[in-house]
Design a protein around this motif. Sequence first.
Motif, PDB file in Angstrom:
ATOM      1  N   ASP A  93       0.732  -1.234   0.228  1.00  0.00           N
ATOM      2  CA  ASP A  93      -0.077  -0.068   0.123  1.00  0.00           C
ATOM      3  C   ASP A  93       0.887   1.349   0.003  1.00  0.00           C
ATOM      4  N   THR A  95       0.175   5.810  -1.658  1.00  0.00           N
ATOM      5  CA  THR A  95      -0.618   6.594  -2.871  1.00  0.00           C
ATOM      6  C   THR A  95       0.061   6.169  -4.168  1.00  0.00           C
ATOM      7  N   LYS A  98       3.456   7.940  -5.145  1.00  0.00           N
ATOM      8  CA  LYS A  98       4.910   7.498  -4.603  1.00  0.00           C
ATOM      9  C   LYS A  98       5.108   6.081  -4.901  1.00  0.00           C
ATOM     10  N   SER A 139     -11.591  -8.691  -3.537  1.00  0.00           N
ATOM     11  CA  SER A 139     -11.650  -7.778  -2.322  1.00  0.00           C
ATOM     12  C   SER A 139     -12.676  -6.768  -2.571  1.00  0.00           C
ATOM     13  N   GLN A 146      -9.750   1.840  -3.332  1.00  0.00           N
ATOM     14  CA  GLN A 146      -9.181   2.278  -1.711  1.00  0.00           C
ATOM     15  C   GLN A 146      -7.933   3.189  -1.949  1.00  0.00           C
ATOM     16  N   TYR A 147      -8.101   4.233  -1.217  1.00  0.00           N
ATOM     17  CA  TYR A 147      -6.910   5.324  -1.254  1.00  0.00           C
ATOM     18  C   TYR A 147      -5.649   4.374  -0.707  1.00  0.00           C
ATOM     19  N   GLN A 149      -4.426   2.324  -2.657  1.00  0.00           N
ATOM     20  CA  GLN A 149      -4.155   0.702  -3.219  1.00  0.00           C
ATOM     21  C   GLN A 149      -4.354   0.626  -4.772  1.00  0.00           C
ATOM     22  N   TYR A 152      -3.283  -2.911  -5.895  1.00  0.00           N
ATOM     23  CA  TYR A 152      -4.326  -3.938  -5.177  1.00  0.00           C
ATOM     24  C   TYR A 152      -5.603  -3.681  -5.905  1.00  0.00           C
ATOM     25  N   TYR A 184     -12.778  -6.047   5.030  1.00  0.00           N
ATOM     26  CA  TYR A 184     -11.749  -6.284   5.889  1.00  0.00           C
ATOM     27  C   TYR A 184     -12.132  -7.334   7.028  1.00  0.00           C
TER      28      TYR A 184
HETATM   29  N1  CAA Z   1      -9.695   9.353   1.911  1.00  0.00           N
HETATM   30  C1  CAA Z   1      -8.944  10.531   1.786  1.00  0.00           C
HETATM   31  N2  CAA Z   1      -7.923  11.144   2.344  1.00  0.00           N
HETATM   32  C2  CAA Z   1      -6.948   9.840   3.004  1.00  0.00           C
HETATM   33  C3  CAA Z   1      -7.684   8.625   2.851  1.00  0.00           C
HETATM   34  C4  CAA Z   1      -9.199   8.485   2.404  1.00  0.00           C
HETATM   35  N3  CAA Z   1      -9.388   7.070   2.361  1.00  0.00           N
HETATM   36  N4  CAA Z   1      -6.810   8.061   3.566  1.00  0.00           N
HETATM   37  C5  CAA Z   1      -5.874   8.793   3.865  1.00  0.00           C
HETATM   38  N5  CAA Z   1      -5.956  10.072   3.433  1.00  0.00           N
HETATM   39  C6  CAA Z   1      -5.162  11.126   3.648  1.00  0.00           C
HETATM   40  C7  CAA Z   1      -4.648  11.505   5.235  1.00  0.00           C
HETATM   41  O1  CAA Z   1      -5.849  11.912   5.920  1.00  0.00           O
HETATM   42  C8  CAA Z   1      -3.365  12.444   4.942  1.00  0.00           C
HETATM   43  O2  CAA Z   1      -4.019  13.504   4.654  1.00  0.00           O
HETATM   44  P1  CAA Z   1      -3.090  14.727   5.247  1.00  0.00           P
HETATM   45  O3  CAA Z   1      -1.750  14.757   4.428  1.00  0.00           O
HETATM   46  O4  CAA Z   1      -3.995  16.044   4.812  1.00  0.00           O
HETATM   47  O5  CAA Z   1      -2.909  14.764   6.480  1.00  0.00           O
HETATM   48  C9  CAA Z   1      -2.988  11.859   3.378  1.00  0.00           C
HETATM   49  O6  CAA Z   1      -3.941  11.121   2.961  1.00  0.00           O
HETATM   50  C10 CAA Z   1      -1.687  10.984   3.788  1.00  0.00           C
HETATM   51  O7  CAA Z   1      -1.275  10.878   2.298  1.00  0.00           O
HETATM   52  P2  CAA Z   1      -0.108  10.287   2.055  1.00  0.00           P
HETATM   53  O8  CAA Z   1       0.327  10.601   0.718  1.00  0.00           O
HETATM   54  O9  CAA Z   1       0.993  10.777   3.102  1.00  0.00           O
HETATM   55  O10 CAA Z   1      -0.211   8.817   2.325  1.00  0.00           O
HETATM   56  P3  CAA Z   1       0.819   7.821   2.889  1.00  0.00           P
HETATM   57  O11 CAA Z   1       1.954   7.610   1.935  1.00  0.00           O
HETATM   58  O12 CAA Z   1       1.113   7.898   4.208  1.00  0.00           O
HETATM   59  O13 CAA Z   1       0.045   6.332   2.662  1.00  0.00           O
HETATM   60  C11 CAA Z   1      -1.809   5.035   3.347  1.00  0.00           C
HETATM   61  C12 CAA Z   1      -0.896   6.151   3.529  1.00  0.00           C
HETATM   62  C13 CAA Z   1      -0.699   3.728   2.967  1.00  0.00           C
HETATM   63  C14 CAA Z   1      -2.857   5.057   2.163  1.00  0.00           C
HETATM   64  C15 CAA Z   1      -2.412   4.655   4.575  1.00  0.00           C
HETATM   65  O14 CAA Z   1      -3.428   5.619   4.845  1.00  0.00           O
HETATM   66  C16 CAA Z   1      -3.095   3.377   4.579  1.00  0.00           C
HETATM   67  O15 CAA Z   1      -2.516   2.324   5.002  1.00  0.00           O
HETATM   68  N6  CAA Z   1      -4.223   3.085   4.120  1.00  0.00           N
HETATM   69  C17 CAA Z   1      -5.092   2.186   4.385  1.00  0.00           C
HETATM   70  C18 CAA Z   1      -4.913   1.357   3.125  1.00  0.00           C
HETATM   71  C19 CAA Z   1      -5.804   0.100   3.184  1.00  0.00           C
HETATM   72  O16 CAA Z   1      -7.221   0.272   3.428  1.00  0.00           O
HETATM   73  N7  CAA Z   1      -5.279  -0.900   2.896  1.00  0.00           N
HETATM   74  C20 CAA Z   1      -6.052  -2.334   2.953  1.00  0.00           C
HETATM   75  C21 CAA Z   1      -5.061  -3.408   3.501  1.00  0.00           C
HETATM   76  S1  CAA Z   1      -5.949  -4.997   3.940  1.00  0.00           S
HETATM   77  C22 CAA Z   1      -6.576  -5.605   2.520  1.00  0.00           C
HETATM   78  O17 CAA Z   1      -6.111  -4.980   1.280  1.00  0.00           O
HETATM   79  C23 CAA Z   1      -7.410  -6.633   2.370  1.00  0.00           C
HETATM   80  C24 CAA Z   1      -8.441  -6.289   1.724  1.00  0.00           C
HETATM   81  O18 CAA Z   1      -8.792  -6.867   0.565  1.00  0.00           O
HETATM   82  C25 CAA Z   1      -9.646  -5.293   2.471  1.00  0.00           C
END
Ligand code: CAA
Length: 246
Positions: A93, A95, A98, A139, A146-147, A149, A152, A184
């Motif tokens: 995961d 964005t 990056k 999934s 998904q933000y 992903q 994925y 999830y």
């Molecule tokens: N919607 C809007 N904004 C969001 C967001 C969303 N859903 N999620 C994060 N953000 C925002 C944050 O609030 C933050 O905002 P600020 O900068 O204004 O504070 C910003 O995004 C962070 O962005 P970055 O570019 O800095 O993000 P990062 O590189 O730190 O990455 C991430 C963050 C990895 C995406 C992390 O938020 C994360 O792990 N998110 C969950 C991802 C997820 O749901 N993965 C599922 C794994 S399990 C699976 O995959 C099994 C399945 O099938 C369900």
Amino acid sequence: MNPRTALVTGGTGGIGTAIVRYLARQGHRVATNYRDAAKADAWRAAMATEGIDVCMVPGDVADPASAESMVRAVEKDCGPVDILVNNAGITRDTTFHKMDYQQWSEVVNTNLNACFNVTRPVIEGMRARKWGRIVQISSINGQKGQYGQANYAAAKAGMHGFTISLAQENAKFGITVNTVSPGYVGTDMVMAVPEEVREKIVAQIPIGRLGRPEEIAHAVAFFTTDEASWITGANLAINGGHYMGW
Ligand code: CAA
């Protein structure tokens, strides 16, 4: 229920273990692959304490040659594969702005290209025997995005495109092909999501909790039954109400 040979890829993982257990308890011979022999030995021993003897073969689903030799080893040790569950999956995961090519390609190779790599050596035998059950573990995030992903979600959405094409091509051969799309579930993969992010996600689930692996396994097992012979090309979402499409 007719006992059959079932290959569950990624069977040592969170949802995979539950699928292996469920199918084995229904009387099927169940096989899975491993990449790490020490981890596989410990897992196999734990399953044996539950009375489940799993056929384990080395194999990397992301690699076409390795996946083919894995299928041939299962056929040799446990018999022809009548049930295939394409379950192996990983996350990388981040964005998209990056994301590097490695994070993209590892996820696409393991989650989507693996469907080709593993199903291709299995499909001819199923067609010849005129019976087969193939289930893709996709999934919720393939359905809704998904933000963090893009890799994925693209791979998981692609899995269902694979399902609905394969379902059409193989319907006349007694083979059904379906997708299960978990939300999830409380596995290591989901617990690796940062806690504050995960809490916000759980708050969006109407049932109010993460899923349990056996709740996914139950649906997979349903698709593999003889009685599910008129269900093909379907996607079953199991996500606590988190995403309600139709
Ligand atoms: N919607 C809007 N904004 C969001 C967001 C969303 N859903 N999620 C994060 N953000 C925002 C944050 O609030 C933050 O905002 P600020 O900068 O204004 O504070 C910003 O995004 C962070 O962005 P970055 O570019 O800095 O993000 P990062 O590189 O730190 O990455 C991430 C963050 C990895 C995406 C992390 O938020 C994360 O792990 N998110 C969950 C991802 C997820 O749901 N993965 C599922 C794994 S399990 C699976 O995959 C099994 C399945 O099938 C369900």
